[in-house]
Structures are given as structure tokens and as C-alpha cells.
Design an enzyme around this catalytic site. Structure first.
Site, mmCIF file in Angstrom:
data_model
loop_
_atom_site.group_PDB
_atom_site.id
_atom_site.type_symbol
_atom_site.label_atom_id
_atom_site.label_comp_id
_atom_site.label_asym_id
_atom_site.label_seq_id
_atom_site.Cartn_x
_atom_site.Cartn_y
_atom_site.Cartn_z
ATOM 1 N N ARG A 61 12.353 1.649 0.917
ATOM 2 C CA ARG A 61 11.880 2.838 1.641
ATOM 3 C C ARG A 61 11.604 2.499 3.099
ATOM 4 N NH1 ARG A 61 6.846 6.038 -0.853
ATOM 5 N NH2 ARG A 61 5.643 4.331 0.062
ATOM 6 N N LYS A 160 7.989 7.437 5.999
ATOM 7 C CA LYS A 160 6.548 7.196 6.066
ATOM 8 C C LYS A 160 6.236 6.765 7.494
ATOM 9 C CE LYS A 160 3.163 4.992 2.994
ATOM 10 N NZ LYS A 160 2.173 6.057 2.978
ATOM 11 N N GLU A 193 2.656 18.238 -1.488
ATOM 12 C CA GLU A 193 1.972 17.012 -1.931
ATOM 13 C C GLU A 193 0.543 17.068 -1.447
ATOM 14 O OE1 GLU A 193 3.515 13.501 0.020
ATOM 15 O OE2 GLU A 193 3.878 14.601 1.877
#
Ligand code: PXG
Length: 296
Positions: A61, A160, A193
Site C-alpha cells: 500500500r 494514505k 468509513e
């Protein structure tokens, strides 16, 4: 997050740009674009039994996020994993937390990343702050934030990035409401989320969680819980959820690196299910804990 798993060694040793340094000497430039513009990415990773948890998932990621923002990390994945273990060992972390940060690096004023010659890479290995034990026993209350999730067309939530202001605004709202987490909806009103956790519901023995296209981070814990649940024979659906679905769920829980898996028993003042952690939630938490215990 209050309970501390184990005290960190003092002073902590920080891995920064190729070497370990005591935290008082681990410094970045005031012209680092990570600081000036939030230009960079990060990972939060658990260490269980001295081992990096979900190593492949987290490093994949990180490198995919770097590629998305067109940043070339000046180390191979293998080198960065080895550097992470150096930081873990130097701080004698058996069970703890890793924060890996890669910024665009030192540049000058002005957003052009071409001014930055080399990315800054920082690895912090330390103790982790967890949700209070009481929340695992009794479940937690959360709210829906009025702050919408960042629209995927603007900044893909799968990266992220060092831009967490939106989530921070929602977290402040949670704190003001006396709870520790807040749900963020996407621009169409579908559930995306929470500020630092993914969300699941259970309805008629089927698990539902927002699809990545609803605008959430593709959480490593989320993906593992989906896998473990399917292995246990549960049906798991990724799709679009509304607040109506959450309020009327049999069970609800959050997943995340810090939270692991935690029951939600109240959303916006509506009791969820029986108002206690549900059978499926407890079962999956046990399966998850067994999985981490087997991480050696
Ligand atoms: N959504 C968001 C926005 C997150 O930041 C998750 C979901 C869960 O993803 P993982 O891969 O962890 O299952 C996160 C994770 C911290 C901290 O110190 C934040 C996260 C993870 C670890 C620590 O605030 N966010």
C-alpha cells in the site's frame, strides 16, 4: 486511545534517512514539503511478537500510494522492511506500533515537487495507544460527522496521504460529542468509513462493509477481517451502505490497525442490535486475536 501496551524505551531511536538517531536528534527541515504541504504518505503498522504484522499488505500500500503521487521511494521494499526491523530492535519492541512516513523531501517555498531532490523517510517504532479495555468489553458509541469524506475524484482515499485535516475535523466533532470515533459519509451520503477505522455491519448473519469505491481507505485490517470471516463461512458483501442500514443492523464493528476489531453499540443515539457486542463481532475478534497470536 488510553491504554498503553508496553512502555517505549527512552529515548526512542528513530530511523531517519538511512540511520538511527535518538529522537532529540531526528529532525527534518522546515522546508520539507511533508510539513509545508502535506506532500507525502504514511503507514501505521502493528508489531506482534517482534514481527511486522501484514508486512506485504502495508508495504504494497505504501509503494502504491507513492506511485499514485508520483514519488519514488529511494529504497527497495526489502531495504525498507529491513530498516523497519532495525528500528523495532533498537527500541526493543515486541508488541507495538510502527509509523512509517515518506515525504516529498526538503525543497523550498512553492508547491512544485521538482524543488525536492530526495524524499525524507522516517520510521518510528514505539508503544501503541489502544482504545480503553472497557470499549472492548461493552462496545463503543460513535456519531456520524457532518464533515464529508474527501471525494475520491479529488484525492483518492486509498492513498494514505499526509493530508488528514478532514478526518481531524471529524475527530474533533466526535470528541465534542463525547465519543471516540465518527462516521464519515461520502458526497452522496453513503457511508465511507470512520476517521481512522473501517466500518462493518452484520445483518441476518451477512457481513456488509463499504466498498472501496464508496470512498474509504482499503484497510489492511478490513481486508484481513473479510478474509477470516469468509474462511469462517460468513458471507461478506462490499457495497453501498446508508445510515439507515447502520441504525438497523444486528451488529456493528470497526476495524483498524489500532482498534483491531471493536464493537459499536450506539450510533447517533440509536441502539445497535441488543446494545452489547454481538455474537459475530465477538467471534471475529477471537479469530482475529488467534491470527495475531500465530504471527511469529
Ligand atoms: N481508514 C482510515 C482513514 C485510516 O486512517 C483505517 C481506515 C484502517 O486501516 P488499517 O490499514 O489500519 O486497517 C485507517 C488507519 C493513528 C493511526 O495513529 C491511524 C490508522 C492506523 C494506525 C494508527 O492515528 N489509520
Amino acid at each position: 486511545m488510553e491504554r498503553i501496551d508496553e512502555p517505549a524505551a527512552e529515548p526512542r531511536q528513530i530511523w531517519i534517512d538511512g540511520q538511527l538517531a535518538p529522537e532529540s536528534e531526528a529532525k527534518i527541515s522546515v522546508f520539507d514539503h511533508g510539513l509545508l504541504y502535506g506532500d507525502g504518505i504514511f503507514e501505521g503498522i502493528r508489531v506482534y511478537n517482534g514481527k511486522i504484522f501484514l508486512e506485504k499488505e502495508h508495504y504494497d500500500r505504501l509503494y502504491e500510494g507513492a506511485h499514485y503521487i508520483n514519488l519514488v521511494i529511494p529504497y527497495t521494499k526489502e531495504e525498507l522492511v529491513e530498516a523497519t526491523y532495525e528500528a523495532v530492535r533498537a527500541n526493543k519492541i515486541e508488541n507495538g506500533y510502527i509509523r512509517l512516513i515518506v515525504t516529498r523531501g526538503k525543497g523550498d517555498l512553492g508547491i512544485d515537487p521538482a524543488r525536492c531532490s530526495r524524499p525524507t523517510v522516517i520510521i518510528i517504532a514505539t508503544a501503541i495507544k489502544l482504545y480503553p479495555q472497557e470499549f472492548y468489553d461493552k462496545g463503543m458509541a460513535i456519531i456520524t460527522s457532518a464533515v464529508p469524506a474527501v471525494q475520491g475524484e479529488a484525492l483518492n482515499p486509498r492513498v494514505k496521504s499526509l493530508n488528514y485535516l478532514n478526518n481531524i475535523l471529524a475527530k474533533m466533532e466526535a470528541t465534542r460529542a463525547g465519543v471516540m470515533e465518527a462516521i464519515m459519509l461520502n458526497h452522496q451520503g453513503y457511508v465511507a468509513e470512520c476517521t481512522a477505522d473501517n466500518i462493518f455491519i452484520v445483518k441476518n448473519n451477512v457481513l456488509y462493509t463499504p466498498a472501496v469505491y464508496a470512498g474509504c481507505l482499503e484497510g489492511c485490517t478490513r481486508n484481513l477481517v473479510i478474509r477470516l470471516a469468509r474462511e469462517q463461512g460468513y458471507q461478506v458483501e462490499e457495497g453501498l451502505l446508508q445510515r439507515y442500514d447502520l441504525y438497523n443492523a444486528d451488529e456493528c464493528f470497526l476495524t483498524g490497525t489500532g482498534a483491531e476489531l471493536i464493537a459499536v453499540i450506539d450510533i447517533d443515539g440509536r441502539k445497535i442490535g441488543d446494545g452489547i457486542p454481538g455474537v459475530t463481532t465477538n467471534k471475529l475478534l477471537q479469530v482475529f486475536r488467534d491470527f495475531t497470536a500465530a504471527c511469529v
